[in-house]
Design an enzyme around this catalytic site. Structure first.
Site, mmCIF file in Angstrom:
data_model
loop_
_atom_site.group_PDB
_atom_site.id
_atom_site.type_symbol
_atom_site.label_atom_id
_atom_site.label_comp_id
_atom_site.label_asym_id
_atom_site.label_seq_id
_atom_site.Cartn_x
_atom_site.Cartn_y
_atom_site.Cartn_z
ATOM 1 N N GLU A 1 5.698 1.756 -0.207
ATOM 2 C CA GLU A 1 7.117 1.382 -0.348
ATOM 3 C C GLU A 1 8.050 2.534 0.022
ATOM 4 O O GLU A 1 9.249 2.464 -0.210
ATOM 5 C CB GLU A 1 7.434 0.928 -1.785
ATOM 6 C CG GLU A 1 6.746 -0.334 -2.242
ATOM 7 C CD GLU A 1 7.089 -1.573 -1.441
ATOM 8 O OE1 GLU A 1 7.789 -1.453 -0.407
ATOM 9 O OE2 GLU A 1 6.638 -2.646 -1.821
ATOM 10 N N HIS B 1 8.126 -2.622 -11.912
ATOM 11 C CA HIS B 1 8.085 -4.081 -12.082
ATOM 12 C C HIS B 1 8.334 -4.412 -13.559
ATOM 13 O O HIS B 1 7.465 -4.979 -14.223
ATOM 14 C CB HIS B 1 6.722 -4.637 -11.658
ATOM 15 C CG HIS B 1 6.352 -4.355 -10.233
ATOM 16 N ND1 HIS B 1 5.073 -4.505 -9.757
ATOM 17 C CD2 HIS B 1 7.095 -3.951 -9.174
ATOM 18 C CE1 HIS B 1 5.032 -4.189 -8.468
ATOM 19 N NE2 HIS B 1 6.248 -3.830 -8.090
HETATM 20 ZN ZN ZN Z 1 6.656 -3.059 -6.124
#
Ligand code: ZN
Length: 234
Positions: free
Chosen positions: A78, A99
């Protein structure tokens, strides 16, 4: 940057990862954290490692194009989302992606956290929008985040999670904690069937206090009580 300062940043990332995991804001190997070392280099958490069990030597040093400079491991997939945030926000030095379950529930339901209900959140984060869904690890996610990052220090990622940024690693971590805490309180208030919103005057007063607390975020504006009526209702 001195070795000492770099050591401190590595230690802060390890501690932030430990807290994300301990508070259940990530599961398994989820999430990633980055921080500026200087104007050429960033430090990033490695991929495929639980953020609750990292050590300072596991970190990866990369440039602002995402190319690895040093480290035995590879940086998180990411990383492009983080790079996009640094490009758009010269005022911030750290990014946290997690998350958090309740906030991610809002992101899955398509309900942004834009109502002005908590004084603390108005001063620290302002409204929290939802960036459109993008396949993780592709260019879609940085693109979705770009739209909101100039005016927000925290946002939900549709059907995925949340991202926050701050002046330090711990500052970005605290914003992630506040975002999840706000989501939990919002959920309870909505289950109870009522949310009394702060007045527009009060919101403006709170936003005026930001300078006093040393908060340099670019003043996102919370939803007007009247506009909030148009929101989706749980
Ligand atoms: Zn993620």
């Amino acid at each position: 940057m001195s070795t000492r300062a770099e050591e401190q940043i590595r230690a802060d990332i390890v501690e932030a990862g430990r807290r994300l995991y301990a508070r259940g804001l990530v599961a398994s190997n989820d999430g990633n954290i980055t921080a500026r070392l200087d104007d050429q280099r960033l430090i990033a958490t490695p991929k495929s490692v639980s953020k609750g069990f990292m050590s300072p030597d596991m970190m990866v040093v990369v440039d602002y194009n995402g190319q690895k400079i040093s480290g035995d491991r590879d940086a998180s997939s990411e990383l492009p989302m983080h790079l996009e945030i640094y490009r758009n926000r010269p005022d911030i030095n750290a990014v946290v992606h997690a998350h958090p379950p309740t906030a991610t529930g809002f992101a899955v339901a398509g309900i942004p956290l834009t109502r002005a209900v908590l004084a603390e959140v108005v001063t620290t984060l302002g409204s929290i929008p939802i960036a459109e869904y993008g396949t993780p690890s592709t260019a879609e996610l940085p693109e979705a985040v770009r739209k909101y990052i100039k005016a927000h220090d925290g946002m939900l990622l549709a059907n995925h999670g949340a991202v926050t940024c701050g002046t330090t690693v711990i500052n970005a971590l605290f914003k992630m904690e506040t975002l999840e805490h706000f989501a939990r309180i919002s959920l309870v208030a909505r289950l109870l069937g009522r949310e009394n919103l702060l007045s527009r005057e009060e919101v403006e007063k709170l936003q005026g206090l930001r300078g006093m607390y040393g908060i340099a975020s670019p003043a996102p504006v919370c939803a007007d009580p009247a506009e909030a009526e148009l929101d989706q209702v749980l």
